[in-house]
Design an enzyme around this catalytic site. Sequence first.
Site, short mmCIF file in Angstrom:
data_model
loop_
_atom_site.label_atom_id
_atom_site.label_comp_id
_atom_site.label_asym_id
_atom_site.label_seq_id
_atom_site.Cartn_x
_atom_site.Cartn_y
_atom_site.Cartn_z
N ASP A 90 -47.22 39.35 -1.51
CA ASP A 90 -47.71 40.53 -2.21
C ASP A 90 -48.45 41.27 -1.11
OD1 ASP A 90 -49.65 42.31 -3.48
OD2 ASP A 90 -49.01 41.39 -5.35
N SER A 91 -48.17 42.52 -0.88
CA SER A 91 -48.69 43.18 0.33
C SER A 91 -50.22 43.26 0.34
CB SER A 91 -48.08 44.57 0.50
OG SER A 91 -48.64 45.49 -0.41
N SER A 92 -50.85 43.02 -0.80
CA SER A 92 -52.32 43.00 -0.80
C SER A 92 -52.85 41.88 0.08
CB SER A 92 -52.86 42.77 -2.22
OG SER A 92 -52.09 43.45 -3.15
N THR A 113 -45.89 48.02 -1.96
CA THR A 113 -46.38 49.40 -1.81
C THR A 113 -47.91 49.49 -1.67
OG1 THR A 113 -46.48 49.66 -4.22
CG2 THR A 113 -44.46 50.39 -3.11
N1 LIG Z 1 -45.57 47.86 -5.95
C1 LIG Z 1 -45.94 46.88 -5.20
O1 LIG Z 1 -45.21 46.49 -4.28
C2 LIG Z 1 -47.28 46.31 -5.39
C3 LIG Z 1 -47.45 44.89 -4.93
N2 LIG Z 1 -48.71 44.37 -5.36
C4 LIG Z 1 -47.41 44.80 -3.41
O2 LIG Z 1 -47.97 45.63 -2.78
O3 LIG Z 1 -46.85 43.90 -2.89
#
Ligand SMILES: NC(=O)C[C@H](N)C(=O)O
Length: 635
Positions: free
Chosen positions: A84-86, A116
Site C-alpha cells: 500500500d503506497s502509504s 495513488t
Molecule cells: N488508491 C490507492 O492506490 C490508495 C492506496 N492506499 C495506495 O496508495 O496504495
Amino acid sequence: MSRAVEPERRLLAIYTGGTIGMRIEGGVLVPGRGLAAALRTLPMFHDEDHARALGLPEDTLVLPPASPDQRVIYTVLECQPLFDSSDMTITEWVQIAQTIERHYGQYHGFVVIHGTDTMAFAASVLSFVLENLQKTVILTGAQVPIHALWNDGRENLLGALLMAGQYVIPENQLFRGNRVTKVDSRRFAAFCSPNLPPLAVVGADVILNRELVRKVRGKERLVVHSSVERDVGLLRLYPGIPAALVRAFLQPPLRGVVMETFGCGNGPTKPDLLREFRAATERGLLIVNCTHCLQGTVTSGYAAGMAVAGAGIVSGFDMTSEAAMAKLSYVLGQPGLSLDSRKQLLARDLRGEVTLPSGDEHQPSLTCSTLGRGVAQLLSLSQEAAAVREALTPGLACAAAHAGDLDVLQALVELGSDLSQENFNGQTPLHAAARGGHREVVTMLLQRGVGVSTRDEDGLSPLLLAVKGRHQDIIGLLRAAGACLSPQELEDAGTELCRLASRADLEGLQSWWRAGADLACPGYDGRSALLVAEAAGNLEVVTFLQNLQGGAAVQAPGPVSSQSTGGPRPWPRGSRSLEGTSDPSTACPAHPAPPHWAGGSHLPPTSHPIPPLRHLALQKTLKSGWVCSGPWVPP
Ligand SMILES: NC(=O)C[C@H](N)C(=O)O
C-alpha cells in the site's frame, strides 16, 4: 516528445502495489499478487494468439494492435513485497529507479504501477533521481481495483501502456510527475497539477502539449542518484504554532525541511518563532518555503513573508511540497557540496519542478557572454560529470578572470568553486586578472581572501604579471594586500630596469618601483638604471630616478622583498588580505602599504620632489642607491 516508429515497442511494467491490484481480505483492501495473470484474462490487455505466435514467456503480455503497424509488448515485474503506497519511503522509490536502470537497455519505456496515496512523492523523487532520462517513465494507479466491475484501473493502465508504448516522453507522467498532488481520495480524477498544464490530454485523440515537454539534451548516459538524504521533513505552519514545538521539530538529525506556509509564503512573525528558524538555518538546516495553497507561488510581498525569518530560508516558489521534499533529498544527497551550493541548486529549476519568477535574480546572469554560456552549460552537466566540472573549473575561472568577466566568477563562487585553485600551469585567477589588468576582478578576488603570493610554474607571482602589464592600480592593490616580489623575481630586475631606462620607458620603471623593486639595483654590467638613462640622455627618466634617490627612496613603501633588505629575513606566516584575514599561503613580511598607496595615484613625480616618507628608515649601501632597511613604522 516524438512518436515512436518501431513496429515492436517493449515496455517494463513495474508493479509495486496500490489499489489497482488490491483484493479484499477481512473486509479491507490489501495489496494483491498476480496482476499479470489477471491482465492475461482481459482481451484489452493481452492478445493471446499473437503472444503464442511470438512465443512470449508467462510474465510478458502483448496489447492488441493500437495501430496497424505497431505492437506494445510488456513484461510485468511484480515487486516483493507489494505495498500500500502509504508504507513506501524514499528507499523504495530509489529501488524503483535502480530497477529502471538495470533494465534500461532492454526496454523502450517503463510503467510504474503504484498506489495513488503517495504517488506524487514517488513521481517527484524519480524525477530527481533519474538524470538524463531519455525514455518514457509513466506512473499510474487507480482508485478502484482492476478486478472490480466498475473501476478506473483498466483505463489508467491501458492509457499508460499506450502512451509509454507509442510516445517517447522523457518525463514521468502525462502530468509532469514532480508537479502533481493527490487532491481527491475517491474521484477517478485523483490528481491535479496546479501550476503546470498537463503534458498530454488523452481523449479520442492524444493532444500533446509539446512546448511543455522538456527536451532531452545530448545522449548522456542515464544516471541514477541513489544517495539521497532521508532526514528531510515537512512542517506545516498553523496560526499560533508554538516556538517550542518548532524547536523540537527542527532538531538534528533533520537536515532539510519543507515548510508549508500561508498564502504567498507568509507565517507568524512572533520573535521567538523567527529565532528558532534563524537558529536552525544558522546551524546549516536547509528550509524551503512552500505555500500550502494549491495554486500560486511564494512571493516576497509581505512583511510576514517567512523569507525574512532568516537568510537561510529558500523560496520554493510554486513547487508542490512533494517536489520540494524530493528536491531537498536529492540536493542534500549530493556529495561534497557547500551549504551555499546546495542553496543555489535548490533555487534553480532542475527538472521542471518549479516556475521561477521571470527575470529571476536567483539565476546567475550568465547568458550575457560566451563564457557565461559556457558556465551555464557546465552547471547543467550531470552529477556524474562532477569530476569533469571540477577539472574544468580552474581553467574556466582563469579564463573568466583574464577576460575580466566578473559575472562568471560570481557564478562559480555561487557553485561553491574555489577561486584560488591553480590551472594547468599553476596560475590562479588572480594571476590572470593581474595580467589582464582587471581591477574589479582583482578587488573581488582579494576580498575573497585568495592568496597573493602564489607562484605559477615559472615562479611568477600576480604582482610580477601586473608589473609586466604596467597595471599601476593593480600593483597598488596587490601591494596593499601584502604582495611582494620574490628574490627570484628580482634576480634580473637590475638588467630589466636598465633596459627600461635605455628606452625611456618611464611607465615600466614606475611599475617596478611601485611593486617594491630597488630601482638602484645594478644591471648585468654593474651600471644602474640612472647611469644608463643619463648615458642615453633620457631626461625624464633621469629626473624620476634622481627624485627618488634625492627625495627619499628608490623603493616604494609597502611589503618589501627579502632581497631588497640585503638578505633573507624571516617571513611571517601570513599576510593581510583586503578583508584583514590572515592568508597562510602568502609569504611576505606583513607590512601592507598604508591604504593611500593602493590604487595608483601616488607615483613620485618626475620633476617635483616626492612627498616626505617619514616612516622609512634609510641607509646608504655599497650599491649606488638606497634601500629600505627598516621595518615600516606606522606614522
Ligand atoms: N488508491 C490507492 O492506490 C490508495 C492506496 N492506499 C495506495 O496508495 O496504495
